[in-house]
Design a protein around this motif. Structure first.
Motif, short mmCIF file in Angstrom:
data_model
loop_
_atom_site.label_atom_id
_atom_site.label_comp_id
_atom_site.label_asym_id
_atom_site.label_seq_id
_atom_site.Cartn_x
_atom_site.Cartn_y
_atom_site.Cartn_z
N THR A 235 9.37 21.27 -11.76
CA THR A 235 9.29 20.29 -10.67
C THR A 235 8.30 20.66 -9.58
OG1 THR A 235 11.55 19.66 -11.18
CG2 THR A 235 10.75 19.06 -8.99
N VAL A 236 8.20 21.95 -9.25
CA VAL A 236 7.24 22.32 -8.21
C VAL A 236 6.12 23.22 -8.78
CG1 VAL A 236 8.57 21.88 -6.13
CG2 VAL A 236 8.91 24.02 -7.32
N GLY A 237 5.92 23.11 -10.08
CA GLY A 237 4.76 23.76 -10.71
C GLY A 237 4.71 25.27 -10.57
N VAL A 238 5.89 25.93 -10.63
CA VAL A 238 5.91 27.37 -10.36
C VAL A 238 5.72 28.24 -11.60
CG1 VAL A 238 7.33 27.23 -8.29
CG2 VAL A 238 8.45 27.34 -10.52
N GLN B 274 7.30 17.01 -27.05
CA GLN B 274 6.86 15.91 -26.18
C GLN B 274 6.31 16.48 -24.88
OE1 GLN B 274 8.92 11.88 -25.45
NE2 GLN B 274 9.44 13.04 -23.61
N VAL B 275 5.26 15.83 -24.37
CA VAL B 275 4.69 16.25 -23.08
C VAL B 275 4.65 15.03 -22.15
CG1 VAL B 275 2.59 17.05 -21.92
CG2 VAL B 275 3.30 18.12 -24.06
N HIS B 276 5.11 15.22 -20.92
CA HIS B 276 4.94 14.19 -19.89
C HIS B 276 3.55 14.38 -19.28
CE1 HIS B 276 9.37 13.15 -18.69
NE2 HIS B 276 9.26 13.33 -20.00
N ALA B 277 2.85 13.30 -19.06
CA ALA B 277 1.51 13.42 -18.48
C ALA B 277 1.15 12.13 -17.76
CB ALA B 277 0.50 13.69 -19.60
N THR B 278 0.14 12.22 -16.92
CA THR B 278 -0.33 11.03 -16.21
C THR B 278 -1.84 10.92 -16.34
OG1 THR B 278 -0.62 12.29 -14.18
CG2 THR B 278 1.46 11.10 -14.40
N ILE B 279 -2.33 9.69 -16.31
CA ILE B 279 -3.78 9.49 -16.32
C ILE B 279 -4.35 10.12 -15.05
CG2 ILE B 279 -5.62 7.73 -16.23
CD1 ILE B 279 -4.14 7.74 -18.91
N ASN B 280 -5.42 10.86 -15.21
CA ASN B 280 -6.13 11.53 -14.10
C ASN B 280 -5.27 12.58 -13.41
OD1 ASN B 280 -8.28 9.88 -14.66
ND2 ASN B 280 -7.87 8.43 -13.02
N GLY B 281 -4.12 12.94 -14.01
CA GLY B 281 -3.27 13.96 -13.40
C GLY B 281 -2.62 13.52 -12.10
N LEU B 282 -2.47 12.19 -11.93
CA LEU B 282 -1.82 11.71 -10.70
C LEU B 282 -0.39 12.20 -10.62
CD1 LEU B 282 -2.98 7.97 -10.65
CD2 LEU B 282 -3.88 9.86 -9.29
N GLY B 283 0.21 12.15 -9.45
CA GLY B 283 1.62 12.54 -9.31
C GLY B 283 1.90 13.17 -7.97
N GLU B 284 3.16 13.48 -7.75
CA GLU B 284 3.60 14.11 -6.50
C GLU B 284 2.72 15.31 -6.15
OE1 GLU B 284 7.27 12.34 -5.02
OE2 GLU B 284 6.04 13.93 -4.19
N ARG B 285 2.45 15.48 -4.90
CA ARG B 285 1.66 16.62 -4.37
C ARG B 285 0.35 16.81 -5.17
NH1 ARG B 285 6.49 18.19 -5.55
NH2 ARG B 285 5.68 19.60 -7.13
N ALA B 286 0.23 17.95 -5.88
CA ALA B 286 -1.01 18.23 -6.63
C ALA B 286 -1.01 17.53 -7.98
CB ALA B 286 -1.17 19.73 -6.81
N GLY B 287 0.00 16.74 -8.26
CA GLY B 287 0.00 15.92 -9.46
C GLY B 287 0.69 16.54 -10.67
N ASN B 288 0.55 15.83 -11.78
CA ASN B 288 1.16 16.23 -13.05
C ASN B 288 0.08 16.68 -14.03
OD1 ASN B 288 3.06 14.02 -11.88
ND2 ASN B 288 4.25 14.89 -13.52
N ALA B 289 0.50 17.05 -15.21
CA ALA B 289 -0.47 17.40 -16.26
C ALA B 289 -1.31 16.16 -16.55
CB ALA B 289 0.26 17.85 -17.51
N HIS C 75 7.71 18.57 -18.49
CA HIS C 75 7.14 17.76 -17.40
C HIS C 75 6.62 18.76 -16.37
CE1 HIS C 75 7.48 14.28 -14.44
NE2 HIS C 75 7.47 15.31 -13.60
N CYS C 76 5.29 18.98 -16.39
CA CYS C 76 4.75 20.06 -15.56
C CYS C 76 3.95 19.54 -14.37
CB CYS C 76 3.83 20.95 -16.40
SG CYS C 76 4.74 21.75 -17.73
N HIS C 77 4.26 20.11 -13.22
CA HIS C 77 3.48 19.78 -12.01
C HIS C 77 2.37 20.80 -11.81
CE1 HIS C 77 5.14 16.14 -10.28
NE2 HIS C 77 6.24 16.46 -10.96
N ASN C 78 1.40 20.39 -10.98
CA ASN C 78 0.13 21.11 -10.94
C ASN C 78 -0.09 21.90 -9.65
OD1 ASN C 78 -2.16 21.68 -12.45
ND2 ASN C 78 -3.41 20.20 -11.30
N ASP C 79 1.00 22.34 -9.02
CA ASP C 79 0.86 22.98 -7.70
C ASP C 79 -0.05 24.20 -7.72
OD1 ASP C 79 3.36 21.72 -5.86
OD2 ASP C 79 3.47 21.49 -8.01
N PHE C 80 -0.12 24.90 -8.84
CA PHE C 80 -1.03 26.05 -8.96
C PHE C 80 -2.16 25.77 -9.97
CE2 PHE C 80 2.79 27.78 -7.15
CZ PHE C 80 2.31 28.63 -6.16
N GLY C 81 -2.38 24.50 -10.25
CA GLY C 81 -3.43 24.14 -11.21
C GLY C 81 -3.09 24.55 -12.63
#
Ligand SMILES: CC(=O)SCCNC(=O)CCNC(=O)[C@H](O)C(C)(C)COP(=O)(O)OP(=O)(O)OC[C@H]1O[C@@H](n2cnc3c(N)ncnc32)[C@H](O)[C@@H]1OP(=O)(O)O
Ligand SMILES: CC(C)C(=O)C(=O)O
Length: 505
Positions: free
Chosen positions: A178-181, A227-242, A205-211
């Motif tokens: 959730t917070v990309g740790v 299965q992988v959760h992902a968004t177009i252009n890596g959009l999402g909360e804070r630094a985004g998603n995969a 479902h990975c967030h990108n807080d540390f890239g």
């Protein structure tokens, strides 16, 4: 080469499902809010792209979300339409009411979420999770269950939560970072551990807080996540998603996994989403960025001209992109010759050397050189200088408080004298509008970029105006002028670019 060596250490699944959450987590990007119609357009494109599941929204969040998910479910797409819900009856009812066929329900499980956010005991959270999954299953939905903040949850407790969700009928368990740790090795360890403890397919479902969102998603797949959760252009909360485009291209080309994604659509959908959300991609964004297949350095361009794979890991066509050879400080002779050949310009060696030096000199000054600039420089060297097809014969501007800034411009275009007056938000805008209006009768030339910079200080400072203009045939040219008067500098820069474009005709 090296990848094949490490593949035996992996537990790769046969394929990986792509769960797209652009319309849910992607829309949580600060400042982004999509209308129902915009969401429908994106959903259709995601479906053509071939994603397996579209998380269309969070129906309990608002009537607009409810409407979006309902209307996307009504489209009867090939992809599953999924709605997000807390493990609350009212949230799950909202997903059911939308007619979605798939639900993603979640509850926070980490000590932080338990203590500070939910204020619930570990047992109560498991009871709530079981209720949510059972309730959704009873109502005929396929259920994906997430333990929010899984990657900061004690492993044994996490296993207990997932086992309870599995026994309650969950079809997929999702592991949110959730917070990309996470770091890739730890993600790999976690997913391997969970695979030994639960039977249900695992998603991440990975967030990108540390890239690290893409790297962590791939590490999860290496451990068997299917299965992988992902968004177009890596959009999402804070630094985004995969970023979907990065995950997909890595899975297909680095891991040889057979995904059903039409990769040639990736650039198109990335540009579409960027336009609709207003979130512009940096030029160096992997796969879809403007520079992803652009080459400037002479040594690279030489290699690419001989064999593209020397400096391109995949072809631009594979993702619907185009290769670009860019001119600038790092340009080499091979690149320059290929550009001249492209435009059918013949030069002797002396003329070529002059052109090469000019390109280097401009590059050293940090100037951008478009193809039309190059052609203009080349024709000048060949003795056919840019013609002054459009010439300023006179200009008057009026501006002030409580008056509409207006410019009257007189131009000679070919043999004709033309005059017009136009308004604008300021005198510069009014003057450029007037020029464009007069020139539009001869050619459709648009102003793409306008930059102004003060070179010296004070109210009589020298200002440099730099513009980029283009015509309907895609010819692009830059224009420059330096003056104390910013209106005149702007007018001259615009005319400079217009004349370069018209001289090419
Ligand atoms: C990690 C993620 O991305 S989670 C998804 C995030 N997305 C969103 O939040 C979507 C937009 N959200 C909203 O519109 C609103 O927050 C709503 C409609 C969902 C809820 O609004 P409100 O009822 O006003 O509650 P609010 O947002 O202030 O607080 C969240 C409540 O949900 C509770 N909650 C949070 N997660 C869960 C869960 N998974 N299951 C049950 N309850 C939960 C919180 O404890 C809090 O409860 P409380 O109101 O009793 O203190
Ligand atoms: C709802 C969950 C999966 C989520 O978005 C997160 O944890 O980031």
């Amino acid at each position: 080469m090296y990848i094949e060596e490490v593949k035996p250490e992996m537990k790769l699944p046969e394929t990986v499902r792509i769960f797209d959450t652009t319309l849910r987590d992607g829309e949580q990007t600060p400042g982004v809010a999509l209308t129902v119609d915009e969401k429908i357009c994106i959903a259709r494109k995601l479906d053509s792209l071939g994603v397996d599941t579209i998380e269309a929204g969070f129906p309990a969040a608002s009537p607009g979300e409810m409407d979006s998910v309902r209307r996307i479910a009504d489209l009867d797409l090939d992809a599953n339409t999924c709605g997000l819900a807390r493990v609350l009856r009212e949230d799950i009812d909202a997903v059911i009411d939308c007619g979605a066929d798939y639900i993603h329900t979640f509850i926070g499980t980490s000590p932080l979420h338990r203590k500070y956010k939910l204020k619930m005991s570990p047992e109560e959270i498991i009871d709530r999770a079981v209720f949510g999954v059972e309730y959704a299953v009873e109502h005929g939905l396929r259920v994906e269950f997430s333990a929010e903040d899984a990657t900061r949850t004690e492993f044994d407790y996490l296993v207990g939560v997932y086992r309870a969700a599995e026994d309650a009928g969950a079809d997929m368990i999702n592991v949110p970072d959730t917070v990309g740790v996470m770091i890739p090795r730890a993600m790999n360890r976690l997913i391997r551990g969970l695979r030994d403890e639960v039977r249900t397919p695992i998603s991440v479902h990975c967030h990108n807080d540390f890239g690290l969102a893409v790297a962590n998603s791939l590490a999860a797949v290496e451990a068997g996540a299917s299965q992988v959760h992902a968004t177009i252009n890596g959009l999402g909360e804070r630094a985004g998603n995969a970023a979907l485009e990065e995950v997909v291209m890595a899975l297909i080309t680095r891991y040889d996994l057979p995904l059903t994604i039409k990769t040639t659509e990736l650039v198109n959908i990335s540009e579409f989403v960027s336009k609709i959300t207003g979130v512009r991609m940096p030029p160096n964004k992997a796969i879809v960025g403007e520079n992803a297949f652009a080459h400037e350095a002479g040594i690279h361009v030489h290699g690419v001209l001989e064999k593209a794979e020397t400096y391109e890991p995949i072809t631009p066509e594979m993702v619907g992109h185009k290769r670009r050879i860019v001119l600038g400080k790092h340009t080499g002779a091979n690149a320059l010759r290929s550009k001249l050949q492209e435009y059918g310009i013949d030069m002797n060696e002396d003329q070529f050397c002059t052109l090469y030096e000019q390109v280097k000199r401009l590059g050293d000054k940090g100037k951008r050189i478009t193809d039309a600039d190059l052609r203009a420089m080349a024709v000048t060297i060949l003795g056919k200088a840019t013609r002054e097809i459009v010439k300023l014969e006179g200009i008057a501007v009026m501006t002030g408080e409580s008056v509409m800034p207006t410019a009257t411009v007189k131009l000679r275009i070919g043999d004709e004298i033309k005059t017009t007056s136009m308004t604008g938000v300021g005198p510069v805008d009014a003057a450029i509008n007037a020029i464009q209006s007069l020139v539009s009768e001869t050619a459709d030339i648009e102003l793409d970029e306008y930059n102004i910079e003060a070179i010296t200080g004070g109210t009589n400072a020298l200002a440099e105006v730099f513009v980029v203009m283009s015509d309907a045939d895609g010819n692009k040219a830059t224009g420059r002028s330096t003056r104390e008067d910013i209106v005149m500098a702007s007018v001259e820069a615009v005319l400079d670019a217009i004349n370069k474009i018209l001289s090419l005709k």
